[in-house]
Design an enzyme around this catalytic site. Structure first.
Site, short mmCIF file in Angstrom:
data_model
loop_
_atom_site.label_atom_id
_atom_site.label_comp_id
_atom_site.label_asym_id
_atom_site.label_seq_id
_atom_site.Cartn_x
_atom_site.Cartn_y
_atom_site.Cartn_z
N LYS A 164 0.84 -1.21 0.00
CA LYS A 164 0.00 0.00 0.00
C LYS A 164 0.87 1.25 0.00
O LYS A 164 0.66 2.17 -0.79
CB LYS A 164 -0.90 -0.01 1.24
N ARG B 36 -4.20 10.14 4.62
CA ARG B 36 -3.01 10.97 4.78
C ARG B 36 -2.26 11.20 3.45
O ARG B 36 -1.90 12.32 3.11
CB ARG B 36 -2.11 10.26 5.78
N CYS C 246 -4.76 7.78 9.62
CA CYS C 246 -4.90 7.08 10.89
C CYS C 246 -4.68 8.06 12.05
O CYS C 246 -3.73 8.86 12.02
CB CYS C 246 -3.87 5.96 10.99
N ARG D 103 0.48 14.51 13.55
CA ARG D 103 0.86 14.40 12.15
C ARG D 103 0.82 15.75 11.40
O ARG D 103 0.04 15.92 10.45
CB ARG D 103 -0.01 13.35 11.44
N PRO D 104 1.64 16.70 11.81
CA PRO D 104 1.66 17.99 11.10
C PRO D 104 2.27 17.87 9.70
O PRO D 104 2.82 16.82 9.35
CB PRO D 104 2.54 18.86 12.00
N ASP E 95 4.38 20.48 8.54
CA ASP E 95 5.34 21.59 8.50
C ASP E 95 6.57 21.29 7.63
O ASP E 95 7.08 22.17 6.94
CB ASP E 95 5.77 21.97 9.93
N LYS F 134 13.77 16.35 10.74
CA LYS F 134 13.28 15.08 11.29
C LYS F 134 13.01 14.18 10.07
O LYS F 134 12.57 14.70 9.03
CB LYS F 134 11.97 15.39 12.01
N SER G 280 11.10 12.16 7.55
CA SER G 280 9.68 12.01 7.18
C SER G 280 9.57 11.29 5.85
O SER G 280 10.12 11.73 4.83
CB SER G 280 9.01 13.39 7.07
N ASP H 195 4.93 0.66 11.90
CA ASP H 195 3.75 -0.01 11.35
C ASP H 195 3.66 -1.48 11.75
O ASP H 195 2.68 -2.17 11.42
CB ASP H 195 3.71 0.12 9.82
N ILE I 187 8.01 7.09 16.90
CA ILE I 187 7.61 7.85 15.70
C ILE I 187 6.32 8.64 15.93
O ILE I 187 6.24 9.83 15.62
CB ILE I 187 7.41 6.91 14.48
N ARG J 11 -8.35 -0.83 4.62
CA ARG J 11 -7.45 0.17 4.04
C ARG J 11 -6.13 -0.47 3.63
O ARG J 11 -5.47 0.04 2.71
CB ARG J 11 -7.14 1.26 5.08
C1 LIG Z 1 1.03 6.18 3.50
C2 LIG Z 1 2.30 5.96 4.20
O1 LIG Z 1 3.32 5.66 3.61
N1 LIG Z 1 2.27 6.06 5.53
C3 LIG Z 1 3.44 5.76 6.30
C4 LIG Z 1 4.30 7.01 6.42
O2 LIG Z 1 3.49 7.99 7.03
P1 LIG Z 1 3.96 9.50 7.03
O3 LIG Z 1 4.67 9.79 5.76
O4 LIG Z 1 2.77 10.29 7.38
O5 LIG Z 1 4.99 9.50 8.23
P2 LIG Z 1 6.25 10.44 8.43
O6 LIG Z 1 7.48 9.64 8.18
O7 LIG Z 1 6.07 11.70 7.67
O8 LIG Z 1 6.14 10.78 9.99
C5 LIG Z 1 7.21 10.58 10.88
C6 LIG Z 1 7.10 11.56 12.02
O9 LIG Z 1 7.35 12.86 11.52
C7 LIG Z 1 6.32 13.74 11.91
N2 LIG Z 1 6.18 14.77 10.85
C8 LIG Z 1 5.98 14.40 9.56
C9 LIG Z 1 5.82 15.35 8.58
C10 LIG Z 1 5.85 16.71 8.93
O10 LIG Z 1 5.70 17.63 8.10
N3 LIG Z 1 6.05 17.04 10.24
C11 LIG Z 1 6.21 16.11 11.23
O11 LIG Z 1 6.40 16.44 12.40
C12 LIG Z 1 5.11 12.85 12.06
O12 LIG Z 1 4.10 13.44 12.85
C13 LIG Z 1 5.72 11.62 12.70
O13 LIG Z 1 5.88 11.82 14.05
O14 LIG Z 1 5.44 6.71 7.23
C14 LIG Z 1 5.12 6.32 8.59
C15 LIG Z 1 6.43 6.13 9.33
O15 LIG Z 1 7.13 5.06 8.82
C16 LIG Z 1 4.26 5.07 8.56
O16 LIG Z 1 3.83 4.79 9.86
C17 LIG Z 1 3.03 5.26 7.67
O17 LIG Z 1 2.38 4.01 7.48
C1 LIG Z 2 -0.37 4.77 9.35
C2 LIG Z 2 -0.60 4.18 8.18
O1 LIG Z 2 -1.20 4.75 7.12
P1 LIG Z 2 -1.47 6.32 6.89
O2 LIG Z 2 -0.12 6.98 6.89
O3 LIG Z 2 -2.12 6.38 5.56
O4 LIG Z 2 -2.36 6.80 7.99
C3 LIG Z 2 -0.18 2.79 7.96
O5 LIG Z 2 -0.07 2.36 6.79
O6 LIG Z 2 0.07 2.07 8.96
#
Ligand SMILES: CC(=O)N[C@H]1[C@@H](OP(=O)(O)OP(=O)(O)OC[C@H]2O[C@@H](n3ccc(=O)[nH]c3=O)[C@H](O)[C@@H]2O)O[C@H](CO)[C@@H](O)[C@@H]1O
Ligand SMILES: C=C(OP(=O)(O)O)C(=O)O
Length: 430
Positions: free
Chosen positions: A22, A102, A126, A131-132, A134, A172, A174, A317, A339, A409
């Protein structure tokens, strides 16, 4: 609302085919916005999130066909899908569509890079933390975007019709922001260097796709990614990697129930840390030409401490599923989530099955019990839901998991795959 009914106590034995990931399919689909040519993706899983993203892309004008048809004949199976963003008719991604998922926010990168503008609702997804976005906004600004947040929408424009390459150091790691900046930089003017970038296999899959489309990208899979922007990208044919989270989930299910299962099509290199942890718990893991064979018998489950962290460390995950497994370990384990600040929603539901878990900040202390007992439980998010399924497979008696739309999902044909290995599990509709 559908429910899943499980009668626990059976060992798992047989073969489980691993679907396309996914979290790789979604950014690859979004990459189709970068070209007016056709992007063909193989091994796209049949999941609610994929269907939702098809709707979102359709709203921008992306046309699609499944193996030459509009709809797949074989419901629930991974497919080859052609995406064609010949004409982008709308650069707005509305709240009604984006709030459900997301990753839909990620369209902001390619829309801005190709069209010079985008208006995208702030995302949903989720409920596992604040989950900002920024880092996305800061990174796009570094590439020359002008941004405004108004009424829950990010309104983005380029200054002279094109983003401009630059150096951005992620404060950080991301995954999502790395996907977006890599896609945006692929069409920017000049060179972009992304430092402290995410190294997840899904980033590598997206980079392979962009390179096949004509992008010039080096270093994906390391912390420094260099992108030389090009004027236009072409179509390509790319395969979605196997789902490492689905792989780890079923491996943990076998470690929990005991048995012997071949995870067909799984790639051990995508989840080595999690497999090493499973070996420490007492499971036997054997990589083969077909995939990964997982066995456990006899000695019970050994407790192991884990802390989640970005790839290549233990994935967040898989945290909930691992906690499910540890509820029946022979002793105490500590599971630390680094995370997401609110990813312990499964704790109280696992407790309904008889698990002993206490929380201390971002660490869960799991005191293994000799047996769990079935109960009605509530799915709260995608991976939490499947941790309840894993626990239910080992619990005595009947477990009913409510709100299974979360599971849909991210898990293709879950009941079919598990019942094919001897589990008593069924979906109750309505
Ligand atoms: C669809 C998808 O692929 N989702 C995955 C993706 O989510 P996603 O891409 O949302 O996760 P991120 O790696 O961005 O998030 C990591 C951390 O950075 C923080 N953060 C992120 C962006 C930002 O602008 N600011 C900020 O503070 C988030 O709140 C979190 O605490 O990676 C996560 C971490 O492996 C997985 O759990 C999710 O399943
Ligand atoms: C958190 C997950 O998905 P999403 O980032 O779409 O919320 C996930 O795949 O476990």
């Amino acid at each position: 609302m559908d429910r899943i009914r499980i009668v626990g106590g059976n060992e798992l034995a047989g073969t489980i085919p691993i679907s396309g990931a996914k979290n790789a399919a979604l950014p690859l689909m979004i990459a189709s916005l970068l070209t007016d040519d056709t992007l063909t993706l193989e091994n796209v899983p049949h999941l609610a999130d994929v269907e939702q993203l098809i709707r979102i892309l359709g709203n921008h004008g992306v046309d699609y066909s499944v193996n030459g048809r509009r709809e797949s004949q074989q419901k629930g199976y991974s497919r080859t899908i052609n995406f064609s963003a010949r004409n982008i008719v709308d650069t707005t991604a509305p709240y009604e569509l984006v709030s459900k998922m997301r990753a839909s926010f990620w369209v902001i990168g390619p829309l801005l890079a190709r069209m010079g503008e985008a208006k995208v609702s702030l995302p949903g997804g989720c409920a596992i933390g604040t989950r900002p976005v920024d880092l996305f906004l800061e990174g796009l600004q570094v590439l020359g975007a002008e941004l405004d947040v108004d009424n829950g929408y990010v309104i983005a424009k380029t200054k002279n019709g094109r983003l401009v390459g630059n150096r951005y150091v992620f404060p950080k790691v991301s995954v999502g922001a790395t996907h977006v900046l890599m896609m945006a930089a692929a069409l920017a003017k000049g060179e972009t260097v992304l430092e402290n970038a995410a190294r997840e296999p899904e980033i590598v899959n997206l980079a392979e796709c962009l390179i096949a489309m004509g992008a010039k990208i080096h270093g994906a899979g390391t912390s420094t990614i260099t992108i030389h922007g090009v004027e236009a990208l072409s179509g390509a044919r790319v395969r979605v990697i196997p789902d490492r989270i689905e792989t780890g989930t079923y491996a943990m299910a076998v470690a929990m129930t005991g048995g012997d299962v071949m995870l067909d099509g799984a790639r051990p290199d995508l989840l080595q840390t999690a497999l090493d942890v499973l070996v420490e718990t007492g499971a036997e893991i054997t990589p083969t030409n077909e995939g990964i064979r997982v066995k456990r018998n006899g000695a019970g489950i050994a407790p192991v401490d884990v802390a989640t962290a970005p790839f290549p460390a233990f994935p967040t995950d898989l945290q909930a599923q691992f906690m499910g497994l540890m509820t029946m370990a022979k002793g105490k384990s500590r599971i630390t989530e680094t995370i997401f600040e609110n990813r312990f929603m499964h704790v109280q539901e696992l407790a309904r099955l008889g698990a002993h878990i206490t929380l201390s900040g971002q660490t869960a202390i799991v005191d293994g019990v000799a047996r769990l007992k079935g109960a009605p439980v509530m799915a709260t998010d995608l991976r939490a839901s499947v941790s309840l399924v894993i626990a239910g497979l080992a619990a005595e008696g009947e477990t009913t998991v409510n709100r299974v739309y979360h599971l849909d999902r991210g898990f293709e044909r879950l009941e079919e795959k598990l019942s094919g290995c001897g589990a008593v599990i069924e979906r109750i509709s309505g």
